[in-house]
Design an enzyme around this catalytic site. Structure first.
Site, PDB file in Angstrom:
ATOM      1  N   CYS A 199     -11.175   3.130   0.027  1.00 18.43           N
ATOM      2  CA  CYS A 199      -9.735   3.347   0.252  1.00 18.43           C
ATOM      3  C   CYS A 199      -9.383   2.524   1.481  1.00 18.43           C
ATOM      4  O   CYS A 199     -10.115   2.553   2.487  1.00 18.43           O
ATOM      5  CB  CYS A 199      -9.461   4.829   0.492  1.00 18.43           C
ATOM      6  SG  CYS A 199      -7.806   5.168   1.127  1.00 18.43           S
ATOM      7  N   THR A 200      -8.274   1.792   1.406  1.00 16.89           N
ATOM      8  CA  THR A 200      -7.961   0.857   2.498  1.00 16.89           C
ATOM      9  C   THR A 200      -7.548   1.564   3.789  1.00 16.89           C
ATOM     10  O   THR A 200      -7.477   0.934   4.843  1.00 16.89           O
ATOM     11  CB  THR A 200      -6.861  -0.125   2.058  1.00 16.89           C
ATOM     12  OG1 THR A 200      -5.713   0.621   1.615  1.00 16.89           O
ATOM     13  CG2 THR A 200      -7.344  -1.014   0.919  1.00 16.89           C
ATOM     14  N   HIS A 201      -7.278   2.860   3.717  1.00 13.53           N
ATOM     15  CA  HIS A 201      -6.993   3.595   4.959  1.00 13.53           C
ATOM     16  C   HIS A 201      -8.262   3.806   5.789  1.00 13.53           C
ATOM     17  O   HIS A 201      -8.202   3.912   7.016  1.00 13.53           O
ATOM     18  CB  HIS A 201      -6.408   4.984   4.648  1.00 13.53           C
ATOM     19  CG  HIS A 201      -4.938   4.988   4.342  1.00 13.53           C
ATOM     20  ND1 HIS A 201      -4.430   4.511   3.161  1.00 13.53           N
ATOM     21  CD2 HIS A 201      -3.869   5.414   5.080  1.00 13.53           C
ATOM     22  CE1 HIS A 201      -3.108   4.655   3.166  1.00 13.53           C
ATOM     23  NE2 HIS A 201      -2.743   5.197   4.318  1.00 13.53           N
ATOM     24  N   THR A 222      -6.176   2.873  -4.970  1.00 11.25           N
ATOM     25  CA  THR A 222      -5.598   3.802  -5.937  1.00 11.25           C
ATOM     26  C   THR A 222      -4.564   3.090  -6.809  1.00 11.25           C
ATOM     27  O   THR A 222      -4.548   3.269  -8.030  1.00 11.25           O
ATOM     28  CB  THR A 222      -4.948   4.992  -5.190  1.00 11.25           C
ATOM     29  OG1 THR A 222      -5.862   5.466  -4.201  1.00 11.25           O
ATOM     30  CG2 THR A 222      -4.589   6.107  -6.139  1.00 11.25           C
ATOM     31  N   TYR A 259      -1.028   8.537  -2.514  1.00 15.03           N
ATOM     32  CA  TYR A 259      -1.035   8.266  -3.948  1.00 15.03           C
ATOM     33  C   TYR A 259      -2.226   8.961  -4.630  1.00 15.03           C
ATOM     34  O   TYR A 259      -2.165   9.277  -5.822  1.00 15.03           O
ATOM     35  CB  TYR A 259      -1.215   6.762  -4.210  1.00 15.03           C
ATOM     36  CG  TYR A 259       0.012   5.885  -4.073  1.00 15.03           C
ATOM     37  CD1 TYR A 259       1.276   6.409  -3.792  1.00 15.03           C
ATOM     38  CD2 TYR A 259      -0.111   4.504  -4.249  1.00 15.03           C
ATOM     39  CE1 TYR A 259       2.382   5.567  -3.682  1.00 15.03           C
ATOM     40  CE2 TYR A 259       0.982   3.664  -4.149  1.00 15.03           C
ATOM     41  CZ  TYR A 259       2.227   4.188  -3.867  1.00 15.03           C
ATOM     42  OH  TYR A 259       3.311   3.350  -3.769  1.00 15.03           O
ATOM     43  N   GLY A 260      -3.321   9.117  -3.871  1.00 16.95           N
ATOM     44  CA  GLY A 260      -4.607   9.556  -4.445  1.00 16.95           C
ATOM     45  C   GLY A 260      -4.522  10.721  -5.407  1.00 16.95           C
ATOM     46  O   GLY A 260      -5.068  10.652  -6.511  1.00 16.95           O
ATOM     47  N   ASP A 264       0.858  -1.194   0.000  1.00 15.75           N
ATOM     48  CA  ASP A 264       0.000   0.000   0.000  1.00 15.75           C
ATOM     49  C   ASP A 264       0.893   1.244   0.000  1.00 15.75           C
ATOM     50  O   ASP A 264       2.094   1.157   0.273  1.00 15.75           O
ATOM     51  CB  ASP A 264      -0.918   0.002   1.240  1.00 15.75           C
ATOM     52  CG  ASP A 264      -1.839   1.216   1.289  1.00 15.75           C
ATOM     53  OD1 ASP A 264      -2.410   1.580   0.241  1.00 15.75           O
ATOM     54  OD2 ASP A 264      -1.987   1.819   2.378  1.00 15.75           O
ATOM     55  N   SER A 265       0.270   2.393  -0.233  1.00 16.22           N
ATOM     56  CA  SER A 265       1.017   3.660  -0.155  1.00 16.22           C
ATOM     57  C   SER A 265       1.431   3.947   1.285  1.00 16.22           C
ATOM     58  O   SER A 265       2.268   4.815   1.524  1.00 16.22           O
ATOM     59  CB  SER A 265       0.141   4.804  -0.649  1.00 16.22           C
ATOM     60  OG  SER A 265      -0.969   4.960   0.214  1.00 16.22           O
ATOM     61  N   CYS A 302      -4.434  -1.509  -1.961  1.00 14.64           N
ATOM     62  CA  CYS A 302      -4.592  -0.067  -2.167  1.00 14.64           C
ATOM     63  C   CYS A 302      -5.505   0.108  -3.378  1.00 14.64           C
ATOM     64  O   CYS A 302      -5.186  -0.387  -4.470  1.00 14.64           O
ATOM     65  CB  CYS A 302      -3.211   0.538  -2.448  1.00 14.64           C
ATOM     66  SG  CYS A 302      -3.264   2.281  -2.894  1.00 14.64           S
TER      67      CYS A 302
HETATM   68  N1  DGL Z   1      -4.839   3.134   0.800  1.00 11.74           N
HETATM   69  C1  DGL Z   1      -5.006   3.793  -0.429  1.00 11.74           C
HETATM   70  C2  DGL Z   1      -6.190   3.397  -1.231  1.00 11.74           C
HETATM   71  O1  DGL Z   1      -6.771   2.386  -0.949  1.00 11.74           O
HETATM   72  C3  DGL Z   1      -4.093   4.831  -0.822  1.00 11.74           C
HETATM   73  C4  DGL Z   1      -4.554   6.192  -0.565  1.00 11.74           C
HETATM   74  C5  DGL Z   1      -3.530   7.218  -0.927  1.00 11.74           C
HETATM   75  O2  DGL Z   1      -2.332   6.951  -0.788  1.00 11.74           O
HETATM   76  O3  DGL Z   1      -3.958   8.294  -1.344  1.00 11.74           O
HETATM   77  O4  DGL Z   1      -6.566   4.066  -2.154  1.00 11.74           O
END
Ligand code: DGL
Length: 268
Positions: free
Chosen positions: A179-181, A71, A38-39, A6-7, A69
């Site tokens: 988003c996984t966050h 993204t 990353y978004g 992931d990012s 992730c």
């Molecule tokens: N965890 C991310 C996702 O699922 C990355 C979000 C990011 O880095 O902007 O999109």
């Protein structure tokens, strides 16, 4: 060994589900914190990072990579599958179950700008949103909150409220965490939602898909129930700070985290 990427720390919400269904599997996790978020970044940059991290994970012995992730999945999953001869499991925008179960006919999706622009999301939207109104909201700033470990409290509530409240007012009865966050903000999201909508986290379904792929790869289904303490080894690499990563790993794995390894990674 399964590689997870992931990012930042968001992919740990997927790793949590992976280790629940495959407790004896060995995992290697890469948090690309030096380049998080990353978004808002150009998809070609996200592809470059996904390629570099995947090369690294394969060099460590990964025979399956879970792109934890949304993204990176949106930008890079096609390129990854075309470039490497191991299987990749990516994140699926969970629009289908949300649209299927919605009674109000309104569904909210919270994700990054990169995910909404991806063909995967647009295809899913075209296929499964028939008859359902989909409210898309970019969660600007939420990834940064999670990276700083600010999962609850006034700041998290204000930001989550700004994005989620309008969805609820528009009648959304399902809110998809794209988003996984975001699953790490579940307590805050639940506080705002207050029972008015179902929160949909695709991570458990992605973990089951990874388990099926591994079964095909290794000829046996990784076991579900293992005696306590029989868990597989986990190694964590970060290109950025690993402070929140270590905290969340401990929150998920408890004392088993004592046996895990952490390494800083110079840009790969
Ligand atoms: N965890 C991310 C996702 O699922 C990355 C979000 C990011 O880095 O902007 O999109």
């Amino acid at each position: 060994m399964t590689g997870v990427y992931d990012s930042g720390v968001g992919g740990l919400s997927v790793w949590k589900e992976l280790r629940a269904v495959m407790p004896s599997e060995e995992f290697c996790y890469v948090s690309d914190g030096a380049f998080c978020p990353y978004g808002p970044k150009d998809p070609s940059f996200v592809v470059e990072r996904a390629m570099a991290v995947s090369r690294f994970l394969i060099s460590r012995g990964a025979d399956l990579i879970v792109v934890a992730c949304n993204t990176a999945t949106a930008a890079a999953i096609t390129a990854l599958r075309a470039s490497f001869d191991i299987p990749f499991v990516g994140m699926e925008p969970a629009l289908k179950p949300a649209a299927l179960h919605s009674k109000s006919g309104v569904v909210g999706v919270l994700a990054t700008a990169g995910t909404f622009k991806g063909r995967l999301y647009l295809n899913t939207l075209a296929r499964f949103s028939g008859g359902v109104k989909v409210i898309q909201q970019v969660g600007t700033g939420l990834v940064e909150l999670v990276e700083q470990g600010m999962l609850e409290g006034p700041e998290a509530e204000t930001l989550v409220g700004r994005y989620v409240e309008p969805m609820l007012e528009a009648g959304a009865d399902h809110i998809v965490l794209g988003c996984t966050h975001y699953p790490f903000l579940t307590a805050t999201i639940e506080k705002i939602v207050a029972g008015r909508a179902v929160i949909v986290n695709p991570a458990p379904a992605v973990a089951r898909q990874a388990q099926r792929v591994l079964a095909g790869l290794r000829g046996e289904l990784p076991q579900k129930a293992e005696p306590a303490g029989a868990s597989g080894a986990c190694t964590f690499f970060s290109t950025g700070s690993d402070e929140t990563l270590r905290k969340l790993v401990r929150q998920i794995a408890g004392d088993e985290a004592d046996g895990y390894l952490y390494h800083s990674l110079y840009i790969i």
